[in-house]
Write a protein that holds these residues in place. Structure first.
Motif, PDB file in Angstrom:
ATOM      1  N   VAL A  88      49.245  33.507  41.563  1.00  0.00           N
ATOM      2  CA  VAL A  88      47.955  33.956  41.047  1.00  0.00           C
ATOM      3  C   VAL A  88      47.147  34.478  42.231  1.00  0.00           C
ATOM      4  N   VAL A  89      46.594  35.672  42.083  1.00  0.00           N
ATOM      5  CA  VAL A  89      45.782  36.263  43.135  1.00  0.00           C
ATOM      6  C   VAL A  89      44.391  36.568  42.593  1.00  0.00           C
ATOM      7  N   ALA A  90      43.383  36.215  43.378  1.00  0.00           N
ATOM      8  CA  ALA A  90      41.988  36.515  43.044  1.00  0.00           C
ATOM      9  C   ALA A  90      41.486  37.551  44.034  1.00  0.00           C
ATOM     10  N   LEU A  91      41.137  38.712  43.528  1.00  0.00           N
ATOM     11  CA  LEU A  91      40.600  39.789  44.364  1.00  0.00           C
ATOM     12  C   LEU A  91      39.083  39.619  44.371  1.00  0.00           C
ATOM     13  N   ALA A  92      38.616  38.905  45.392  1.00  0.00           N
ATOM     14  CA  ALA A  92      37.236  38.428  45.421  1.00  0.00           C
ATOM     15  C   ALA A  92      36.215  39.500  45.762  1.00  0.00           C
ATOM     16  N   ASP A  93      36.651  40.596  46.352  1.00  0.00           N
ATOM     17  CA  ASP A  93      35.702  41.625  46.771  1.00  0.00           C
ATOM     18  C   ASP A  93      35.604  42.791  45.791  1.00  0.00           C
ATOM     19  N   GLY A  94      36.204  42.645  44.616  1.00  0.00           N
ATOM     20  CA  GLY A  94      36.100  43.684  43.592  1.00  0.00           C
ATOM     21  C   GLY A  94      36.975  44.895  43.817  1.00  0.00           C
ATOM     22  N   LYS A  95      37.858  44.838  44.803  1.00  0.00           N
ATOM     23  CA  LYS A  95      38.726  45.970  45.118  1.00  0.00           C
ATOM     24  C   LYS A  95      40.148  45.693  44.654  1.00  0.00           C
ATOM     25  N   TRP A  96      40.674  46.593  43.826  1.00  0.00           N
ATOM     26  CA  TRP A  96      42.052  46.451  43.347  1.00  0.00           C
ATOM     27  C   TRP A  96      43.017  46.797  44.462  1.00  0.00           C
ATOM     28  N   ARG A  97      44.110  46.083  44.533  1.00  0.00           N
ATOM     29  CA  ARG A  97      45.165  46.346  45.504  1.00  0.00           C
ATOM     30  C   ARG A  97      46.486  46.454  44.760  1.00  0.00           C
ATOM     31  N   GLU A  98      47.265  47.437  45.121  1.00  0.00           N
ATOM     32  CA  GLU A  98      48.565  47.675  44.474  1.00  0.00           C
ATOM     33  C   GLU A  98      49.435  46.419  44.497  1.00  0.00           C
ATOM     34  N   GLU A  99      49.374  45.664  45.589  1.00  0.00           N
ATOM     35  CA  GLU A  99      50.205  44.476  45.734  1.00  0.00           C
ATOM     36  C   GLU A  99      49.908  43.421  44.671  1.00  0.00           C
ATOM     37  N   ALA A 100      48.737  43.470  44.064  1.00  0.00           N
ATOM     38  CA  ALA A 100      48.370  42.489  43.036  1.00  0.00           C
ATOM     39  C   ALA A 100      49.308  42.565  41.832  1.00  0.00           C
ATOM     40  N   GLU A 101      49.944  43.712  41.644  1.00  0.00           N
ATOM     41  CA  GLU A 101      50.872  43.861  40.523  1.00  0.00           C
ATOM     42  C   GLU A 101      52.145  43.039  40.709  1.00  0.00           C
ATOM     43  N   GLY A 102      52.364  42.487  41.889  1.00  0.00           N
ATOM     44  CA  GLY A 102      53.529  41.651  42.136  1.00  0.00           C
ATOM     45  C   GLY A 102      53.311  40.185  41.786  1.00  0.00           C
ATOM     46  N   PHE A 103      52.115  39.836  41.319  1.00  0.00           N
ATOM     47  CA  PHE A 103      51.790  38.456  40.964  1.00  0.00           C
ATOM     48  C   PHE A 103      51.890  38.268  39.452  1.00  0.00           C
ATOM     49  N   ASP A 104      52.046  37.029  39.024  1.00  0.00           N
ATOM     50  CA  ASP A 104      52.080  36.735  37.589  1.00  0.00           C
ATOM     51  C   ASP A 104      50.720  36.977  36.943  1.00  0.00           C
ATOM     52  N   ARG A 105      49.676  36.671  37.717  1.00  0.00           N
ATOM     53  CA  ARG A 105      48.318  36.858  37.207  1.00  0.00           C
ATOM     54  C   ARG A 105      47.443  37.370  38.331  1.00  0.00           C
ATOM     55  N   ALA A 106      46.680  38.417  38.041  1.00  0.00           N
ATOM     56  CA  ALA A 106      45.743  38.987  39.001  1.00  0.00           C
ATOM     57  C   ALA A 106      44.342  38.898  38.407  1.00  0.00           C
ATOM     58  N   LEU A 107      43.389  38.450  39.216  1.00  0.00           N
ATOM     59  CA  LEU A 107      42.010  38.273  38.785  1.00  0.00           C
ATOM     60  C   LEU A 107      41.116  39.166  39.635  1.00  0.00           C
ATOM     61  N   LEU A 108      40.380  40.047  39.007  1.00  0.00           N
ATOM     62  CA  LEU A 108      39.485  40.955  39.717  1.00  0.00           C
ATOM     63  C   LEU A 108      38.053  40.513  39.462  1.00  0.00           C
ATOM     64  N   PHE A 109      37.379  40.056  40.512  1.00  0.00           N
ATOM     65  CA  PHE A 109      35.985  39.638  40.410  1.00  0.00           C
ATOM     66  C   PHE A 109      35.084  40.810  40.780  1.00  0.00           C
ATOM     67  N   PHE A 110      34.017  41.007  40.005  1.00  0.00           N
ATOM     68  CA  PHE A 110      33.092  42.098  40.294  1.00  0.00           C
ATOM     69  C   PHE A 110      31.721  41.778  39.726  1.00  0.00           C
ATOM     70  N   ASP A 111      30.721  42.521  40.226  1.00  0.00           N
ATOM     71  CA  ASP A 111      29.361  42.388  39.721  1.00  0.00           C
ATOM     72  C   ASP A 111      28.967  43.698  39.044  1.00  0.00           C
ATOM     73  N   GLU A 112      27.710  43.827  38.673  1.00  0.00           N
ATOM     74  CA  GLU A 112      27.267  45.047  37.984  1.00  0.00           C
ATOM     75  C   GLU A 112      27.547  46.295  38.811  1.00  0.00           C
ATOM     76  N   ASP A 113      27.399  46.208  40.118  1.00  0.00           N
ATOM     77  CA  ASP A 113      27.653  47.372  40.975  1.00  0.00           C
ATOM     78  C   ASP A 113      29.121  47.790  40.957  1.00  0.00           C
ATOM     79  N   GLY A 114      30.003  46.873  40.664  1.00  0.00           N
ATOM     80  CA  GLY A 114      31.432  47.173  40.645  1.00  0.00           C
ATOM     81  C   GLY A 114      31.992  47.459  39.262  1.00  0.00           C
ATOM     82  N   ARG A 115      31.117  47.550  38.270  1.00  0.00           N
ATOM     83  CA  ARG A 115      31.571  47.725  36.886  1.00  0.00           C
ATOM     84  C   ARG A 115      32.382  49.015  36.699  1.00  0.00           C
ATOM     85  N   ALA A 116      31.935  50.123  37.255  1.00  0.00           N
ATOM     86  CA  ALA A 116      32.640  51.404  37.074  1.00  0.00           C
ATOM     87  C   ALA A 116      34.040  51.342  37.689  1.00  0.00           C
ATOM     88  N   ALA A 117      34.146  50.771  38.873  1.00  0.00           N
ATOM     89  CA  ALA A 117      35.455  50.654  39.518  1.00  0.00           C
ATOM     90  C   ALA A 117      36.371  49.735  38.705  1.00  0.00           C
TER      91      ALA A 117
END
Length: 147
Positions: A88-117
């Motif tokens: 399980v990987v948590a992307l804490a800075d709101g940035k997606w990384r290609e490597e996250a697709e190699g995990f069983d579960r990927a979690l993308l954390f974001f705030d209102e400023d990161g909603r579009a991304a």
């Protein structure tokens, strides 16, 4: 490829205050967690928050660039590589990384400023039957799954 991609919107809350909820749940299920962010200061804040989250049941963690990284139940890293064997990987800075697709579960954390991304990442998985997408929003201190 991840079987699940979770999108976690935490309006008005810094990630270091909300990520411990997820870390606690993952550890409670016997999972290891990799937390990724480019900013070392953010990783330091997350690490401190994990130790202080529930003092009676602290969430042990350590940095990937320090000794015993492979033994950490929660590993904090600049890189999306789980030396601790996390699935399980948590992307804490709101940035997606290609490597996250190699995990069983990927979690993308974001705030209102990161909603579009985050929407762009959501669309990335359109039509992918091998990936289940989930959207969660923080409400009254709890993660609530939205439809």
């Amino acid at each position: 490829m991840p079987s699940r991609v979770g999108f976690y919107l935490a309006p008005g809350q810094p990630v270091e205050r909300v990520l411990p909820l997820i870390a606690r749940a993952a550890l409670g299920r016997g999972q290891r967690l990799l937390v990724v962010a480019e900013d070392g200061a953010l990783l330091d804040r997350i690490g401190s928050a994990l130790w202080e989250y529930a003092p009676a049941e602290f969430l042990a963690n350590g940095r990937a660039d320090r000794p015993y990284a492979a033994h950490q139940p929660v590993l904090l890293s600049h890189a999306c590589a789980a030396e601790n064997g996390a699935r399980v990987v948590a992307l804490a800075d709101g940035k997606w990384r290609e490597e996250a697709e190699g995990f069983d579960r990927a979690l993308l954390f974001f705030d209102e400023d990161g909603r579009a991304a985050a929407r762009d990442v959501w669309r990335r998985f359109d039509g992918r039957e091998d990936v289940a997408r989930e959207f969660h929003e923080l409400e009254a201190g709890k993660w609530v799954r939205k439809r």
